[in-house]
Enzyme design. Sequence first.
Site, short mmCIF file in Angstrom:
data_model
loop_
_atom_site.label_atom_id
_atom_site.label_comp_id
_atom_site.label_asym_id
_atom_site.label_seq_id
_atom_site.Cartn_x
_atom_site.Cartn_y
_atom_site.Cartn_z
N GLU A 69 0.83 -1.21 0.00
CA GLU A 69 0.00 0.00 0.00
C GLU A 69 0.87 1.27 0.00
OE1 GLU A 69 -2.35 0.43 3.53
OE2 GLU A 69 -3.90 1.63 2.54
N LYS A 118 -10.26 2.06 -2.22
CA LYS A 118 -10.44 1.49 -0.88
C LYS A 118 -11.81 1.86 -0.31
CE LYS A 118 -7.67 1.30 3.43
NZ LYS A 118 -6.35 1.69 3.99
N CYS A 140 -5.75 -3.01 2.37
CA CYS A 140 -5.49 -2.90 3.81
C CYS A 140 -6.73 -3.06 4.70
CB CYS A 140 -4.75 -1.60 4.09
SG CYS A 140 -3.84 -1.64 5.68
#
Lengths: 292, 292
Positions: free
Chosen positions: A40, A113, A153
Site C-alpha cells: 500500500e 479502498k 489494507c
Amino acid sequence: MKAAVIQQQNRATVADNHQHSIEQIRQAAKQGAKLVVLQELHSGPYFCQVEATDFFDLAEPLDGLTRTTFEALARELDIVLVCSIFEKRATGVYHNTALVMDGDNGFAGFYRKMHIPDDPGFYEKFYFTPGDADRIGFTPIDTKVGRLGVLVCWDQWYPEAARLMALAGAELLIYPTAIGWDMSDDDDERSRQLGAWQIVQRGHAVANGLPVLVPNRVGVEVASDGNEINFWGNSFIAGPQGELLAQANADEETLLLVDIDMARSESVRRIWPFLRDRRVDAYHELTKRLID
Amino acid sequence: MKAAVIQQQNRATVADNHQHSIEQIRQAAKQGAKLVVLQELHSGPYFCQVEATDFFDLAEPLDGLTRTTFEALARELDIVLVCSIFEKRATGVYHNTALVMDGDNGFAGFYRKMHIPDDPGFYEKFYFTPGDADRIGFTPIDTKVGRLGVLVCWDQWYPEAARLMALAGAELLIYPTAIGWDMSDDDDERSRQLGAWQIVQRGHAVANGLPVLVPNRVGVEVASDGNEINFWGNSFIAGPQGELLAQANADEETLLLVDIDMARSESVRRIWPFLRDRRVDAYHELTKRLID
C-alpha cells in the site's frame, strides 16, 4: 502460476522507492512471476500518522507518475502488476486506490479502498474519501492471470468485502497493506495483533476457497510529531484452504515468490461447497449497522 | 468467566453418552465453569454417514429426553449449558438444533442449524431441514453469562452467520461440531483441512471482536456401509483477537476449561472498531447467490 509480493521499507524519495520496486519486479519476472503485487502507498511514506494538509501534495491522478512508470514496466515484462497510489480524483476528493496493469494489454482497472480506518497513528479518514458504493465498489478486475479481487489494507478485516469479490468471480484475493505496531504495546499484544491480521485474511481464503496475496510494509517510520509505527512486514501468500505458502519476516525487505496452483480452488470448492449452501434468504440484515 | 467445552467420543447408548457428558459437566462446574458447551449430536452416533430412514427414530422433540436431562442438571449446578439434539419438529420435518439452558432460569431458547452440508459421509441434507429464515434465523440467546451466538458446525464456514450474530449483540460465538477426516486423504490434506477449520473460526473471532468456543467430536465412527470418519477433536476456545486460549488434541476425550475475560471484547473493539466502518451502503449483493 508464479506470483510475487514485494515487502519494502520507505526510502527518501518517490524516485528511490520506485527504483527499488522496479528492481524487485524485474527480479520477480526473471524468476518467472506472472503476477507481482506491491504494498500500500509504495511510492512514498505512510503519511497518515498525522493530519496535515500539506500531505495532499503527495497525491497524483489516476494516470500520474506511478501509473505511467509501472504500466510501462508491466508492458515490457508482460506481467500483471498491482500498484497502490494516493489518488487525487478532484479538488477535495482523494482516494486510496489500487491500479492493475495487465502486461502488454496495459492498464486494466482500479479499485478505490472502501473501508477507511481511523485510529491513533492511522488517520486515514482525514485523507481518503471512501470508494463509491455504486460506481466500482467491490468489482474484480480481469487480467491475463485471472480475475483479481483487489482490496486494500483495512478492507482485509471485512468478510463482506472478500465475499462480494468472490461472488463476482474473483480468482485471487489481493490486499496491498501498510500495518504495524505501536511500540508502546507489549509483546503479547503485538503478537496477538499480528496473529489476528494474518488469521482473518487466511479465513477469507478458507471461506471463499481462494488464494490470498498480502504484501505489507516493513521498517519504522517516524512522523513529525514523533509518532512511530513499526511496520510489521510478515507479507504472505496463502492457498484456498488458508494454508501458508510463503511468509516474510517482520524485519527485512523481501521478494516473496511462490507457485500458485490455480486449479486448486476448483477441487477445494468441490469438497467444501460453501457457496452452494449460503442462506441468501436469511442475509438481508447484513446491510444494517446493527440489529438492535 | 470460566467456560468449558467437552470433547467426547460416541458410546454404545444414549444413556452412556449422557452419563459421560454429565460427569464432565459436573467436573467443569466443580472447577468453576459458568458455561459448558457440548458437541454436535452428543446424545448419539453421527448417523449422517449414510442415508437410512430408520435413523429418524433417533430424533426427539424440543422437550425430549436431552432437554429434560440437561435442563435439570443446569438448574442444579446453576450453569449455562449448550446442548445439541436431532429434533423432530413434525412428521417429515427434522432439524439439527442447539438448546440453551440458563442455570436456574431453565430453558432459554434454541437455534436450528441454518447451513446444511452434504458431502460423502456427511449426508445431512437428507436428515436436516434448514432452520427457518424468518422464525429464528440467526438470533442470539440471552443467558446469565451473556448473549450467546449459538450456531452449529457447517455454519462455522460462513462469515455471514457470525456477523449476523455479532450485529444482533452476541457476546460469544459457539459452534457445537462433528467434523473429521476421511482417512483416504493423505496427511497433507488432513492437515490443511484441520487448519482451515480452525482458521476460519478464529477469523470470525477477529472480524467480530468476540471469543469463540468450539467443542468437536473425537474418535472413529464406522457406518453400516463401512464408511469411517475419524473425528478430529481439536476442540478449542479463542479470544476476540482470534488468539488460542485452549486447544484439545485429535485423539483424546477432553474437558477444556479456560477463564474468558468478558471485558476484553470492549477494549479490542475500541482499538479495532471494525463495526464502525462497515459499508452497509455497499453490501446489498450479499443476498445474491452469485454476482454474475
